[in-house]
Design a protein around this motif. Structure first.
Motif, short mmCIF file in Angstrom:
data_model
loop_
_atom_site.label_atom_id
_atom_site.label_comp_id
_atom_site.label_asym_id
_atom_site.label_seq_id
_atom_site.Cartn_x
_atom_site.Cartn_y
_atom_site.Cartn_z
N LEU A 449 50.71 -40.89 -61.33
CA LEU A 449 50.18 -41.50 -62.56
C LEU A 449 50.73 -42.91 -62.77
O LEU A 449 50.95 -43.34 -63.91
N GLY A 450 50.95 -43.61 -61.66
CA GLY A 450 51.36 -45.01 -61.75
C GLY A 450 52.81 -45.21 -62.11
O GLY A 450 53.22 -46.34 -62.40
N PHE A 451 53.61 -44.12 -62.08
CA PHE A 451 55.02 -44.26 -62.44
C PHE A 451 55.74 -45.21 -61.48
O PHE A 451 56.64 -45.94 -61.87
N GLY A 452 55.34 -45.20 -60.22
CA GLY A 452 55.93 -46.08 -59.22
C GLY A 452 54.98 -46.28 -58.07
O GLY A 452 53.85 -45.77 -58.08
N PRO A 453 55.41 -47.00 -57.05
CA PRO A 453 54.53 -47.26 -55.91
C PRO A 453 54.27 -46.04 -55.04
O PRO A 453 53.37 -46.06 -54.19
N GLY A 454 55.05 -44.98 -55.22
CA GLY A 454 54.84 -43.76 -54.45
C GLY A 454 54.46 -42.60 -55.35
O GLY A 454 54.48 -42.71 -56.58
N PRO A 455 54.11 -41.45 -54.77
CA PRO A 455 53.65 -40.31 -55.56
C PRO A 455 54.78 -39.48 -56.16
O PRO A 455 54.54 -38.67 -57.06
N HIS A 456 56.02 -39.69 -55.69
CA HIS A 456 57.12 -38.82 -56.10
C HIS A 456 57.66 -39.23 -57.47
O HIS A 456 57.81 -40.42 -57.77
N THR A 457 57.96 -38.24 -58.32
CA THR A 457 58.65 -38.48 -59.59
C THR A 457 59.80 -37.48 -59.68
O THR A 457 59.68 -36.34 -59.24
N TRP A 458 60.92 -37.89 -60.25
CA TRP A 458 62.13 -37.06 -60.21
C TRP A 458 61.96 -35.75 -60.95
O TRP A 458 62.62 -34.75 -60.63
N LEU A 459 61.12 -35.71 -61.97
CA LEU A 459 60.64 -34.48 -62.58
C LEU A 459 59.13 -34.46 -62.42
O LEU A 459 58.48 -35.51 -62.53
N PRO A 460 58.53 -33.29 -62.19
CA PRO A 460 57.07 -33.25 -62.04
C PRO A 460 56.37 -33.55 -63.36
O PRO A 460 56.89 -33.27 -64.44
N GLN A 461 55.20 -34.14 -63.27
CA GLN A 461 54.39 -34.46 -64.45
C GLN A 461 53.29 -33.41 -64.61
O GLN A 461 52.68 -33.01 -63.62
N PRO A 462 53.02 -32.95 -65.82
CA PRO A 462 51.93 -32.01 -66.01
C PRO A 462 50.57 -32.69 -65.85
O PRO A 462 50.45 -33.91 -66.05
N GLU A 463 49.56 -31.93 -65.50
CA GLU A 463 48.22 -32.50 -65.33
C GLU A 463 47.72 -33.14 -66.62
O GLU A 463 46.98 -34.12 -66.60
N SER A 464 48.14 -32.60 -67.75
CA SER A 464 47.66 -33.11 -69.04
C SER A 464 48.07 -34.55 -69.30
O SER A 464 47.46 -35.24 -70.12
N PHE A 465 49.11 -35.04 -68.60
CA PHE A 465 49.57 -36.41 -68.82
C PHE A 465 48.53 -37.43 -68.34
O PHE A 465 48.55 -38.58 -68.80
N ALA A 466 47.65 -37.04 -67.43
CA ALA A 466 46.68 -38.00 -66.89
C ALA A 466 45.80 -38.57 -67.99
O ALA A 466 45.55 -39.78 -68.04
N GLU A 467 45.33 -37.73 -68.88
CA GLU A 467 44.43 -38.21 -69.93
C GLU A 467 45.16 -38.99 -71.01
O GLU A 467 44.53 -39.66 -71.84
N LEU A 468 46.51 -38.94 -70.98
CA LEU A 468 47.31 -39.67 -71.95
C LEU A 468 47.90 -40.95 -71.37
O LEU A 468 48.65 -41.66 -72.06
N ALA A 469 47.57 -41.28 -70.14
CA ALA A 469 48.12 -42.46 -69.48
C ALA A 469 47.76 -43.73 -70.23
O ALA A 469 46.75 -43.80 -70.94
N VAL A 470 48.60 -44.75 -70.04
CA VAL A 470 48.40 -46.01 -70.74
C VAL A 470 47.02 -46.59 -70.47
O VAL A 470 46.34 -47.08 -71.39
N ASN A 471 46.57 -46.53 -69.22
CA ASN A 471 45.26 -47.11 -68.91
C ASN A 471 44.11 -46.37 -69.58
O ASN A 471 43.04 -46.94 -69.82
N ARG A 472 44.31 -45.10 -69.91
CA ARG A 472 43.25 -44.32 -70.56
C ARG A 472 43.22 -44.56 -72.07
O ARG A 472 42.23 -44.19 -72.73
N GLN A 473 44.28 -45.15 -72.63
CA GLN A 473 44.35 -45.34 -74.08
C GLN A 473 44.23 -46.79 -74.51
O GLN A 473 43.85 -47.05 -75.67
N THR A 474 44.57 -47.72 -73.63
CA THR A 474 44.54 -49.13 -74.01
C THR A 474 43.14 -49.57 -74.40
O THR A 474 42.18 -49.39 -73.64
#
Length: 561
Positions: A449-474
């Motif tokens: 979800l654009g957290f960094g240049p790679g797909p890995h995040t130190w804690l997993p993100q729930p699928e529901s976060f996609a619709e709340l992403a900055v690009n979806r709300q701006t």
């Protein structure tokens, strides 16, 4: 921190002076945005947020409309407690960048018109700190051990802890070292075993932290949020914790918390900050039992702010909210201090979930798959209403990263992914704080979800976060992000932080006050309530009003002048 012994200033309790309020003091009405570095943005693809990730997204914070940033710990640390176990107070952990990266972030923040305060962790160090390593290698009664709270145990062979204190993270607050002797000592840790408590009766500790303050003030920081500000001094003799003070979610006063002598430390620090001008601040994280005791931390010659955690834990209860507002304003007003409002941070369940949770333990113990899942629509509705109401209150306010996106708690976080020491020290009985620390979603079209240049995040993100992403709300009308931006713009435009509160008569379950030319109403009841005829400035939701009535779980600001 150095190891040279220097005579300290006296640390004693004094009277209750009041803050002077001549020239405008920026912190009195500032909105401050908390960044949890490991979860904000990653610049190098390792899955962990860092300082350059913050720099890359600083425009997001600027556009939001806040006044300052609070940066959680970024110091060298084994990360046993996500950086609140500090091994070196005068550097940056390579996981987050370098001192040069910090200086660049500070310069960029100031250039953008924002201030930057950083976390200070003075109650304890990491067990990997050079001081603690030296203490383990030294003998009982040595100067090295006297920097911490080492004690002989009770029992015939010293096999029992020195007292009955319990760790905030669960389990005993004492650990016995293994030094090969017949009667090895115990050391105190009010948190994890890897976070030994410092001895603030030791002048060497006092002087070392003066040096830490001056190091960061000299680099240009605007102040410090002081972790566990109520815990540095312990009752003389370290007596057992009486049954009436057994720690629970309200953090009552016991022999390890909120001792009168702690205030001498902050009077001393106040003087250090004054060496760098009169615009640097100290912010108390002080979980104390009542508003009057909390106000002691913001007397004229101590700190400038103290989080009003009473308001945070009031829940979706109009009477409880009003009681906390009135008590805090009266206590702080008595010492001429501002009141500092907050609804979420890195230690509690996000209020978009907490305010709809049926369990009263939700904020303190975490929520997980075994709990009754709060209604996410109801939770977000109440969160937006509570935020709007809070931002109309006179005083300062803190926002926690991601709340401007309406992020909920990740209650389905798998046990295998959890990292909070509370989870492990309680055998999972308390889930801990990982659910509010999940990395932010920036772009729904990208891996991670654009957290960094790679797909890995130190804690997993729930699928529901996609619709709340900055690009979806701006730029999307009525999105939570645009709602926050509008509310913060209006707050500044209408000078609400610097205003005065006057309560209006309201129905049960409803709170209604006027601040200058703005009227704020929140409906925490189960029925619609009629609104006075006034111009609508902003509503917590687009469907908050029907036929001139404010629906339950909603809030509005009205223009009255």
């Amino acid at each position: 921190m150095t190891t040279s012994r220097t005579k300290s200033a006296s640390i004693e309790h004094a009277g209750i002076p009041t803050q002077q309020t001549g020239a405008h003091e920026w912190w009195r009405d500032a909105v401050i945005y908390q960044i949890y570095p490991r979860s904000f943005a990653d610049s190098d693809g390792d899955g962990l947020g860092d300082l350059n990730g913050i720099r890359a997204h600083l425009s997001h914070i600027v556009r939001l409309g806040v006044d300052a940033i609070w940066l959680s710990p970024f110091y060298p640390s084994p990360q046993a407690d996500a950086g609140y176990d500090v091994a070196d107070y005068q550097d940056v952990d390579p996981k987050f960048g370098t001192l040069a990266d910090f200086d660049a972030l500070l310069e960029q923040t100031h250039a953008a018109g924002l201030r930057l305060i950083i976390d200070l962790v003075p109650n304890h160090t990491s067990s990997e700190h050079p001081w603690f390593k030296a203490a383990l290698a030294a003998a009982p009664g040595s100067p090295q051990r006297n920097r911490y709270l080492f004690r002989d145990g009770r029992g015939a062979q010293g096999e029992l802890p020195p007292n009955n204190w319990q760790s905030t993270f669960g389990g005993p607050a004492w650990t016995r070292i293994d030094d090969g002797t017949d009667r090895p000592q115990w050391y105190l840790h009010l948190f994890d075993t890897r976070q030994p408590d410092l001895n603030w009766e030791n002048p060497e500790v006092v002087e070392a932290f003066r040096e830490v303050l001056r190091f960061w003030l000299g680099r240009g920081v605007d102040g410090f949020r002081v972790d566990v500000a109520h815990g540095l001094m312990k009752q003389d003799g370290l007596p057992d914790n009486p049954p009436e003070y057994v720690e629970d979610s309200t953090r009552p006063r016991g022999p390890m918390w909120d001792q009168p002598s702690v205030h001498g430390i902050y009077r001393d620090w106040h003087k250090v900050l004054q060496e760098f001008g009169d615009e640097r601040i100290l912010v108390a994280e002080a979980w104390v039992s009542d508003a009057e005791r909390r106000a002691h931390y913001v007397r004229r010659d101590e700190m400038q702010q103290a989080f009003n955690f009473g308001f945070l834990v009031a829940g979706w209860d109009a009477d409880a909210m009003r009681a906390q507002i009135d008590e805090a304003r009266a206590a702080n007003g008595a010492v001429g201090a501002t009141t500092t409002w907050v609804l979420s941070n890195h230690d509690v369940v996000r209020h978009a979930t907490r305010l709809a949770a049926p369990s009263p333990r939700a904020w303190a113990h975490g929520l997980g798959p075994e709990d009754v899942a709060p209604d996410p629509v109801l939770g977000l509705s109440r969160a937006r209403a509570a935020t709007l109401f809070m931002l109309a209150l006179p005083g300062g306010a803190y926002l926690y990263q991601g709340e401007e996106l309406g992020l909920p708690e990740y209650i389905e976080l798998p046990a295998a992914a959890r990292q909070d020491p509370t989870f492990f020290r309680t055998g999972g009985a308390r889930l801990g704080r990982d659910g509010c620390r999940v990395p932010l979603p920036w772009d729904s079209t990208l891996p991670g979800l654009g957290f960094g240049p790679g797909p890995h995040t130190w804690l997993p993100q729930p699928e529901s976060f996609a619709e709340l992403a900055v690009n979806r709300q701006t730029g999307v009308p009525d999105s939570t992000l645009e709602f926050y931006r509008q509310a913060l713009h209006l707050r500044r435009e209408r000078h609400l932080g610097a205003g005065e509160l006057a309560w209006n008569t309201s129905a049960p379950g409803v709170l209604d006050f006027t601040n200058g030319v703005t009227r704020a109403v929140i409906n925490a009841s189960t029925r619609p309530v009629a609104l006075p005829g006034a111009r609508l400035l902003i509503a917590s939701d687009p469907d908050a009003l029907t036929e001139g009535a404010l629906l339950p779980d909603k809030a509005v600001w009205l223009g009255v002048g």
